[in-house]
Design a protein around this motif. Structure first.
Motif, PDB file in Angstrom:
ATOM      1  N   TYR A 178       0.928  -1.135   0.093  1.00  0.00           N
ATOM      2  CA  TYR A 178       0.067  -0.333  -0.048  1.00  0.00           C
ATOM      3  C   TYR A 178       0.537   0.935   0.274  1.00  0.00           C
ATOM      4  CZ  TYR A 178       0.325  -0.446   5.293  1.00  0.00           C
ATOM      5  OH  TYR A 178       0.964  -0.274   6.479  1.00  0.00           O
ATOM      6  N   LEU A 179       2.182   1.088   0.321  1.00  0.00           N
ATOM      7  CA  LEU A 179       3.039   2.757   0.421  1.00  0.00           C
ATOM      8  C   LEU A 179       3.332   2.442  -1.141  1.00  0.00           C
ATOM      9  CD1 LEU A 179       5.133   1.577   3.321  1.00  0.00           C
ATOM     10  CD2 LEU A 179       3.029   3.074   3.159  1.00  0.00           C
ATOM     11  N   ASP A 180       3.901   1.916  -1.489  1.00  0.00           N
ATOM     12  CA  ASP A 180       3.904   1.214  -3.244  1.00  0.00           C
ATOM     13  C   ASP A 180       3.145   2.122  -3.598  1.00  0.00           C
ATOM     14  OD1 ASP A 180       6.049  -0.163  -3.119  1.00  0.00           O
ATOM     15  OD2 ASP A 180       5.148  -1.772  -3.732  1.00  0.00           O
ATOM     16  N   SER A 181       1.846   2.085  -3.720  1.00  0.00           N
ATOM     17  CA  SER A 181       0.392   2.176  -3.834  1.00  0.00           C
ATOM     18  C   SER A 181       0.532   3.782  -3.683  1.00  0.00           C
ATOM     19  CB  SER A 181      -0.973   2.218  -3.587  1.00  0.00           C
ATOM     20  OG  SER A 181      -0.873   0.591  -3.969  1.00  0.00           O
ATOM     21  N   ILE A 182       1.038   4.341  -2.815  1.00  0.00           N
ATOM     22  CA  ILE A 182       0.660   5.760  -2.632  1.00  0.00           C
ATOM     23  C   ILE A 182       2.168   6.218  -3.072  1.00  0.00           C
ATOM     24  CG2 ILE A 182       1.358   7.464  -0.671  1.00  0.00           C
ATOM     25  CD1 ILE A 182      -0.164   5.612   1.914  1.00  0.00           C
ATOM     26  N   SER A 226       7.327   3.961 -21.624  1.00  0.00           N
ATOM     27  CA  SER A 226       9.248   4.563 -21.487  1.00  0.00           C
ATOM     28  C   SER A 226       9.345   3.589 -20.188  1.00  0.00           C
ATOM     29  CB  SER A 226       9.011   5.424 -21.611  1.00  0.00           C
ATOM     30  OG  SER A 226       8.495   6.308 -20.824  1.00  0.00           O
ATOM     31  N   ALA A 227       8.572   4.187 -18.579  1.00  0.00           N
ATOM     32  CA  ALA A 227       9.168   3.890 -17.594  1.00  0.00           C
ATOM     33  C   ALA A 227       8.992   2.674 -17.462  1.00  0.00           C
ATOM     34  CB  ALA A 227       7.750   4.696 -16.183  1.00  0.00           C
ATOM     35  N   CYS A 228       7.189   1.406 -18.258  1.00  0.00           N
ATOM     36  CA  CYS A 228       8.076   0.021 -18.254  1.00  0.00           C
ATOM     37  C   CYS A 228       9.191  -0.248 -18.143  1.00  0.00           C
ATOM     38  CB  CYS A 228       6.957  -0.597 -18.779  1.00  0.00           C
ATOM     39  SG  CYS A 228       5.186  -0.121 -18.094  1.00  0.00           S
ATOM     40  N   GLY A 235       3.209   1.910  -8.268  1.00  0.00           N
ATOM     41  CA  GLY A 235       4.068   2.598  -7.285  1.00  0.00           C
ATOM     42  C   GLY A 235       5.058   1.814  -7.352  1.00  0.00           C
ATOM     43  N   LYS A 236       4.996   0.652  -8.513  1.00  0.00           N
ATOM     44  CA  LYS A 236       6.424  -0.070  -8.965  1.00  0.00           C
ATOM     45  C   LYS A 236       7.011   0.504  -9.436  1.00  0.00           C
ATOM     46  CE  LYS A 236       4.921  -4.873  -7.674  1.00  0.00           C
ATOM     47  NZ  LYS A 236       4.537  -6.049  -8.047  1.00  0.00           N
ATOM     48  N   ILE A 237       6.959   1.051 -10.726  1.00  0.00           N
ATOM     49  CA  ILE A 237       7.289   2.149 -11.813  1.00  0.00           C
ATOM     50  C   ILE A 237       7.304   3.972 -11.478  1.00  0.00           C
ATOM     51  CG2 ILE A 237       6.044   0.157 -13.596  1.00  0.00           C
ATOM     52  CD1 ILE A 237       4.603   2.711 -14.397  1.00  0.00           C
ATOM     53  N   LEU A 252      15.391  -3.079 -12.525  1.00  0.00           N
ATOM     54  CA  LEU A 252      15.306  -4.661 -11.722  1.00  0.00           C
ATOM     55  C   LEU A 252      16.279  -5.337 -11.770  1.00  0.00           C
ATOM     56  CD1 LEU A 252      11.682  -5.561 -11.839  1.00  0.00           C
ATOM     57  CD2 LEU A 252      12.351  -5.082  -9.670  1.00  0.00           C
ATOM     58  N   PRO A 253      17.015  -5.097 -12.868  1.00  0.00           N
ATOM     59  CA  PRO A 253      17.909  -6.036 -12.675  1.00  0.00           C
ATOM     60  C   PRO A 253      19.585  -5.597 -11.966  1.00  0.00           C
ATOM     61  CG  PRO A 253      17.496  -5.830 -15.297  1.00  0.00           C
ATOM     62  CD  PRO A 253      16.268  -4.309 -14.812  1.00  0.00           C
ATOM     63  N   TRP A 254      19.226  -4.615 -11.872  1.00  0.00           N
ATOM     64  CA  TRP A 254      20.771  -3.810 -10.915  1.00  0.00           C
ATOM     65  C   TRP A 254      20.111  -3.297  -9.449  1.00  0.00           C
ATOM     66  CZ3 TRP A 254      25.100  -1.772 -12.429  1.00  0.00           C
ATOM     67  CH2 TRP A 254      25.591  -1.980 -13.589  1.00  0.00           C
TER      68      TRP A 254
END
Length: 371
Positions: free
Chosen positions: A17-21, A345-347, A294-296, A355-357
Motif C-alpha cells: 500500500y505504500l507503493d501505491s501511495i 517508457s517507465a515500464c 507504485g513499482k514504476i 529491476l536488473p540492477w
C-alpha cells in the motif's frame, strides 16, 4: 515498543500500500507539471483553474510525501524488522542506495543528454565537471533534468539515516530533539531533513500506530475537523497561492527558515500515519493497478519530464495542426499522449534497468560478510 500482534516477519513483508501511495504521489507530480507546463500563449487553463487543479495534483506536496515516505521505508527494518537487533552496516546501506538510485537515473540522464546534443539546443556541458556533477546527485546541479534536485535531497539526506538510527537506539529522547532542531535550524540545514525524521518517527512507533484504536481517543469526536486541518497543512503551498499569507509567516520564514514545504511535510506525516493505522484504506490501496503504478513510479518520475518538456509541449502547434483542434482539446490530447509515452517508457526502464540492477545490488550484498 514491542507489539505482540506484530512480529519481525510481518514487518519485513513489503508494504504494497505504500507503493501505491508513492505511485499516486508520482502521478500527481506528472499531472502538476502538465497542467502548469503551458505558456500564456496557449489557451488551455486560466490561472484560477490551474490553482484549483493544484489542490488535487500538487507537485510540492507530493515531493514532501516522497521524503516522509522515504524516511519511513529506509528505517523501519532497523527499528522493528530483521535488522532491529543488529548493528547498522553502513556499507550495505550505501550499496543498496547506490544500486537503487543511480542506474535508472544515469540511463534517463543519458537520454536527456543525447536529445539535447542531437537537437543542438545548447552547447553540451562546458566542462566534464558539470556533467559529473549532475550525474553524481551530490552537488545539486541540474541542467538536463530539472527535477533532479529532489534526487539530490533523497540521496544526501538518506546517507545520514544510519547515524540517526544509531542515535535513536542509544536514547529515544534524541529523536524529538533532532526533530525540533531540524525545524528551528532549517535556515542553516536542509528544510527537508524534517520530512525524513518524521517518516522515521512513524517507523519507530509503527507497531503501536498500526494497532492503535483512535475510537478511544478523546479527540475522536473531532476527527473530521482534524482531517480537514491535516489536508490544509498538506496543501499549504497551493492554498497560499490562492489566499495571501499573513505577515507573521514572512517574519517566521526570514528568521527561522520554516517554509511551506515543512508544513506540507507535517501534513504528509499525519496522512501516512492514518494510512498505517487504517486497514480499510490499505485494502483499497493494495489494488494491483495502484501497486503497479507504485513499482514504476521512480521510472515515471525520471522520464515524464523528457516527454513533456523536451518532445511534446515544444511541438504543441504541430500537434494542433495535425489534430485540427483548439488549444484546450489539443492540450488534452497531448496529455493522453504524454501519459501513454511516460508509462510505456517507465515500464521499459523499470523492467530492463531498475529491476536488473536491484538484483545485481542484492547479489553484491550476498557476497559481503553476513551477520
Amino acid at each position: 515498543m514491542t507489539n505482540e500482534g506484530l512480529n519481525n516477519n510481518q514487518i519485513n513483508q513489503r508494504f504494497d500500500y505504500l507503493d501505491s501511495i508513492r505511485g499516486m504521489a508520482c502521478l500527481s507530480v506528472v499531472l502538476y507539471h502538465f497542467v502548469g507546463g503551458f505558456d500564456a500563449s496557449i489557451q488551455f487553463l486560466n490561472k484560477t483553474q490551474i490553482q484549483i487543479l493544484s489542490l488535487f495534483f500538487n507537485g510540492p506536496a507530493s515531493v514532501s510525501f516522497f521524503f516522509v515516505l522515504s524516511g519511513f521505508v529506509l528505517s523501519i527494518k532497523y527499528f522493528h524488522g530483521s535488522l532491529a537487533n543488529k548493528p547498522v552496516d553502513y556499507k550495505r546501506f550505501v550499496i543498496t542506495r547506490m544500486y537503487r538510485l543511480y542506474p535508472a537515473f544515469w540511463v534517463a540522464l543519458s537520454c536527456y543528454f543525447l536529445h539535447f546534443v542531437w537537437g543542438n539546443k545548447f552547447k553540451v556541458f562546458n566542462t566534464l565537471t558539470e556533467l559529473v556533477n549532475e550525474a553524481s546527485l551530490i552537488h545539486n546541479f541540474t541542467k538536463l533534468y530539472n527535477p533532479g534536485w529532489t534526487l539530490n535531497v533523497e540521496l544526501v539526506i538518506s546517507l545520514f539515516i544510519p547515524f540517526i538510527i544509531l542515535l535513536v537506539r542509544y536514547d529515544k529522547r534524541l529523536f524529538h530533539i533532532l526533530i525540533l532542531l531540524s525545524l528551528l535550524l532549517s535556515a542553516f540545514f536542509s528544510s527537508f531533513l524534517l520530512h525524513f525524521l518524521l517518516g522515521m518517527l512513524l517507523a519507530y512507533h509503527y507497531p503501536t500506530l498500526s494497532s492503535y484504536s483512535f475510537r478511544s481517543n478523546r479527540l475522536y469526536p473531532y476527527r473530521y475537523l482534524l482531517v480537514i486541518c491535516i489536508i490544509i497543512a498538506y496543501l499549504a503551498a497551493p492554498i497560499s497561492d490562492m489566499i495571501p499569507l499573513p505577515e507573521i509567516y514572512k517574519w517566521l520564514r526570514q528568521f527561522t527558515g520554516i517554509d511551506l514545504f515543512q508544513v506540507s511535510g507535517i501534513g504528509a506525516f499525519f496522512i501516512l500515519g492514518i494510512v498505517i493505522n487504517q486497514q480499510r484504506l490499505q485494502r483499497i490501496l493494495n489494488h494491483r493497478t495502484l501497486t503497479f503504478l507504485g513499482k514504476i513510479s521512480y521510472s515515471m518520475y525520471l522520464v515524464h519530464w523528457f516527454w513533456l518538456f523536451n518532445l511534446i509541449i515544444p511541438r504543441f502547434k504541430s500537434f494542433q495542426k495535425l489534430f485540427g483542434t483548439n488549444d484546450f482539446i489539443t492540450a488534452l490530447l497531448i496529455g493522453v499522449i504524454m501519459m501513454t509515452c511516460t508509462i510505456v517508457s517507465a515500464c521499459v526502464l523499470y523492467y530492463f534497468v531498475e529491476l536488473p540492477w536491484i538484483k545485481k545490488g542484492n547479489q553484491r550484498l550476498a557476497k559481503l560478510k553476513t551477520y
